[in-house]
Motif scaffolding. Structure first.
Motif, PDB file in Angstrom:
ATOM      1  N   UNK A 144     -24.418 -18.163  -0.108  1.00 24.10           N
ATOM      2  CA  UNK A 144     -24.132 -16.939   0.882  1.00 24.10           C
ATOM      3  C   UNK A 144     -23.404 -17.463   2.127  1.00 24.10           C
ATOM      4  N   UNK A 145     -23.977 -18.745   2.603  1.00 21.47           N
ATOM      5  CA  UNK A 145     -23.419 -18.990   3.869  1.00 21.47           C
ATOM      6  C   UNK A 145     -21.828 -19.312   3.491  1.00 21.47           C
ATOM      7  N   UNK A 146     -21.519 -20.005   2.654  1.00 27.34           N
ATOM      8  CA  UNK A 146     -20.197 -19.989   2.327  1.00 27.34           C
ATOM      9  C   UNK A 146     -19.292 -18.736   2.085  1.00 27.34           C
ATOM     10  N   UNK A 147     -20.038 -17.828   1.522  1.00 28.68           N
ATOM     11  CA  UNK A 147     -19.047 -16.601   1.152  1.00 28.68           C
ATOM     12  C   UNK A 147     -19.052 -15.818   2.615  1.00 28.68           C
ATOM     13  N   UNK A 148     -20.180 -16.170   3.512  1.00 27.39           N
ATOM     14  CA  UNK A 148     -20.135 -15.271   4.830  1.00 27.39           C
ATOM     15  C   UNK A 148     -18.913 -15.998   5.432  1.00 27.39           C
ATOM     16  N   UNK A 149     -18.748 -17.241   5.531  1.00 22.56           N
ATOM     17  CA  UNK A 149     -17.860 -18.041   6.224  1.00 22.56           C
ATOM     18  C   UNK A 149     -16.307 -17.776   5.366  1.00 22.56           C
ATOM     19  N   UNK A 150     -16.098 -16.733   4.699  1.00 22.78           N
ATOM     20  CA  UNK A 150     -14.809 -16.526   4.065  1.00 22.78           C
ATOM     21  C   UNK A 150     -14.307 -17.604   2.804  1.00 22.78           C
ATOM     22  N   UNK A 151     -15.255 -18.390   2.508  1.00 28.75           N
ATOM     23  CA  UNK A 151     -14.960 -19.139   1.445  1.00 28.75           C
ATOM     24  C   UNK A 151     -15.299 -18.602   0.111  1.00 28.75           C
ATOM     25  N   UNK A 152     -14.755 -19.153  -1.075  1.00 29.70           N
ATOM     26  CA  UNK A 152     -15.048 -19.018  -2.535  1.00 29.70           C
ATOM     27  C   UNK A 152     -15.858 -19.856  -3.131  1.00 29.70           C
ATOM     28  N   UNK A 153     -16.545 -19.303  -4.108  1.00 26.49           N
ATOM     29  CA  UNK A 153     -17.254 -20.381  -5.054  1.00 26.49           C
ATOM     30  C   UNK A 153     -16.568 -20.674  -6.339  1.00 26.49           C
ATOM     31  N   UNK A 154     -16.415 -21.711  -6.719  1.00 30.37           N
ATOM     32  CA  UNK A 154     -15.794 -22.216  -7.759  1.00 30.37           C
ATOM     33  C   UNK A 154     -16.719 -22.755  -8.813  1.00 30.37           C
ATOM     34  N   UNK A 155     -16.607 -22.295  -9.848  1.00 30.06           N
ATOM     35  CA  UNK A 155     -17.496 -22.696 -11.058  1.00 30.06           C
ATOM     36  C   UNK A 155     -16.961 -23.386 -12.338  1.00 30.06           C
ATOM     37  N   UNK A 156     -17.676 -24.278 -12.806  1.00 30.58           N
ATOM     38  CA  UNK A 156     -17.195 -24.920 -13.880  1.00 30.58           C
ATOM     39  C   UNK A 156     -18.442 -25.494 -14.708  1.00 30.58           C
ATOM     40  N   UNK A 157     -18.284 -25.678 -16.178  1.00 31.37           N
ATOM     41  CA  UNK A 157     -19.284 -26.323 -16.734  1.00 31.37           C
ATOM     42  C   UNK A 157     -18.740 -26.782 -17.958  1.00 31.37           C
ATOM     43  N   UNK A 158     -19.675 -27.701 -18.507  1.00 31.51           N
ATOM     44  CA  UNK A 158     -19.220 -28.511 -19.758  1.00 31.51           C
ATOM     45  C   UNK A 158     -19.071 -27.482 -21.170  1.00 31.51           C
ATOM     46  N   UNK A 159     -18.460 -27.810 -22.089  1.00 28.38           N
ATOM     47  CA  UNK A 159     -18.069 -27.103 -23.050  1.00 28.38           C
ATOM     48  C   UNK A 159     -19.457 -26.067 -23.392  1.00 28.38           C
ATOM     49  N   UNK A 219     -14.365 -18.772 -12.180  1.00 27.66           N
ATOM     50  CA  UNK A 219     -14.595 -19.848 -13.172  1.00 27.66           C
ATOM     51  C   UNK A 219     -13.194 -20.631 -13.638  1.00 27.66           C
ATOM     52  N   UNK A 220     -13.120 -22.064 -13.565  1.00 34.83           N
ATOM     53  CA  UNK A 220     -12.247 -22.728 -14.002  1.00 34.83           C
ATOM     54  C   UNK A 220     -12.088 -22.635 -15.412  1.00 34.83           C
ATOM     55  N   UNK A 221     -10.631 -22.844 -15.912  1.00 30.53           N
ATOM     56  CA  UNK A 221     -10.354 -22.922 -17.314  1.00 30.53           C
ATOM     57  C   UNK A 221     -10.848 -24.172 -17.837  1.00 30.53           C
ATOM     58  N   UNK A 222     -11.488 -24.202 -19.174  1.00 28.62           N
ATOM     59  CA  UNK A 222     -11.763 -25.510 -19.608  1.00 28.62           C
ATOM     60  C   UNK A 222     -10.806 -25.965 -20.412  1.00 28.62           C
ATOM     61  N   UNK A 223      -9.521 -25.239 -20.699  1.00 27.33           N
ATOM     62  CA  UNK A 223      -8.317 -25.866 -21.341  1.00 27.33           C
ATOM     63  C   UNK A 223      -7.287 -26.427 -20.469  1.00 27.33           C
ATOM     64  N   UNK A 224      -6.734 -27.651 -21.018  1.00 27.21           N
ATOM     65  CA  UNK A 224      -5.715 -28.248 -20.164  1.00 27.21           C
ATOM     66  C   UNK A 224      -4.584 -27.315 -20.256  1.00 27.21           C
ATOM     67  N   UNK A 225      -4.489 -26.712 -19.064  1.00 30.18           N
ATOM     68  CA  UNK A 225      -3.260 -25.686 -18.763  1.00 30.18           C
ATOM     69  C   UNK A 225      -2.213 -25.838 -17.777  1.00 30.18           C
ATOM     70  N   UNK A 226      -1.197 -25.546 -17.796  1.00 34.91           N
ATOM     71  CA  UNK A 226      -0.316 -25.772 -16.629  1.00 34.91           C
ATOM     72  C   UNK A 226      -0.271 -26.993 -16.256  1.00 34.91           C
ATOM     73  N   UNK A 227      -0.196 -28.079 -17.005  1.00 32.58           N
ATOM     74  CA  UNK A 227       0.286 -29.335 -16.756  1.00 32.58           C
ATOM     75  C   UNK A 227       1.526 -29.938 -17.025  1.00 32.58           C
ATOM     76  N   UNK A 228       2.480 -28.871 -17.175  1.00 36.24           N
ATOM     77  CA  UNK A 228       3.970 -29.198 -17.173  1.00 36.24           C
ATOM     78  C   UNK A 228       3.877 -30.061 -18.625  1.00 36.24           C
ATOM     79  N   UNK A 229       4.949 -31.027 -18.567  1.00 34.79           N
ATOM     80  CA  UNK A 229       5.290 -31.629 -19.604  1.00 34.79           C
ATOM     81  C   UNK A 229       4.475 -32.823 -20.127  1.00 34.79           C
ATOM     82  N   UNK A 230       3.582 -33.127 -19.255  1.00 35.58           N
ATOM     83  CA  UNK A 230       2.845 -34.283 -19.442  1.00 35.58           C
ATOM     84  C   UNK A 230       1.363 -34.029 -20.147  1.00 35.58           C
TER      85      UNK A 230
END
Length: 197
Positions: free
Chosen positions: A35-50, A78-89
Motif C-alpha cells: 500500500x505504501x509503495x502504491x501511495x508513493x507512485x510506485x508499481x508492484x512487479x510480480x513473478x513466480x516459478x513455473x 506480472x513478468x513473462x516467464x518466457x525468454x522474450x525480447x532478448x534479441x539474437x542471443x
C-alpha cells in the motif's frame, strides 16, 4: 478413494490453520508495504516459478482490476516467464528471464513480489538479486524452509513462509495469502464502512 479425498482436504485445512497462526504479522507487513509503495507512485512487479506463475498473474490482475469491491486501478504487472525480447542471443539462461525484465523495467522504489515453492529456484533468486541492485523492496511467498531466497532478504523485506513442504499445499496457501493481501490493501487504500464483508 474417498478416504484419500478426505485426507487431502484434511491436510489442506491443517496447513491453512497452521498458516493462520504464523502468518498474520507477515501478511500485515506485506500489505502495508504494498500500500505504501502504491501511495508513493510506485508499481508492484510480480513473478513466480513455473508452478506459481498463474498466481503472479492473478495478483497483478486483481490490483489492476479489483478484488471484491470496485475501486481505481492500481499499478501492478506480472513478468513473462518466457525468454522474450532478448534479441539474437539465444544462449541466455532461462534463470535470467525475470532478472532481465526487472533490469529493463523496474525503477527504484518499485516493489517485487516473488512466489516460489522451496526458495531454491534459480529464476526467482536471480529476480531478487536484480531487484536488490535497483534498491527495490522484496516480498517473498515461499514454503518449506525458504531456501536460498530468504537469505537474500534484508530488514525492510517481507518473508511469508507457508508451514509445509508439499508443493500442492504451498500453492493453495499462496492463493489464500494473495486474497488476504488483496483485501488488506483495499481496506488500507479505500476504507469501507462497517457493513463491508
Amino acid at each position: 478413494m474417498q478416504d484419500t479425498i478426505k485426507e487431502i482436504f484434511t491436510e489442506s485445512i491443517q496447513v491453512q490453520i497452521a498458516a493462520g497462526e504464523v502468518l498474520p504479522s507477515a501478511l500485515e507487513s506485506a500489505a502495508f508495504t504494498i500500500a505504501q509503495s502504491l501511495i508513493n507512485g510506485n508499481k508492484l512487479i510480480c513473478c513466480g516459478t513455473a508452478n506459481c506463475h498463474m498466481l503472479a498473474q492473478h495478483i497483478a490482475g486483481i490490483l489492476v482490476n479489483h478484488y471484491e469491491t470496485e475501486r481505481p486501478c492500481l499499478p501492478a504487472i506480472a513478468l513473462s516467464q518466457e525468454n522474450i525480447n532478448l534479441g539474437q542471443n539465444n544462449h541466455s539462461d532461462d534463470h535470467d528471464t525475470f532478472a532481465r525484465q526487472i533490469r529493463a523495467f523496474a525503477q527504484q522504489g518499485d516493489l517485487l513480489l516473488v512466489l516460489a515453492i522451496n526458495g531454491n529456484e534459480k529464476q526467482v533468486i536471480s529476480a531478487v538479486e536484480a531487484a536488490l541492485t535497483r534498491d527495490m523492496k522484496v516480498i517473498v511467498m515461499v514454503g518449506d524452509d525458504g531456501g536460498e531466497l530468504v537469505g537474500l532478504l534484508g530488514p525492510n523485506d517481507v518473508e511469508i513462509r507457508t508451514p509445509s513442504k508439499r508443493p500442492s499445499r504451498i500453492i493453495e496457501s499462496h492463493l489464500t495469502n494473495l486474497h488476504c493481501l488483496s483485501e488488506l490493501i483495499d481496506l488500507t487504500l479505500f476504507p469501507q464502512d462497517e457493513n463491508y464483508v
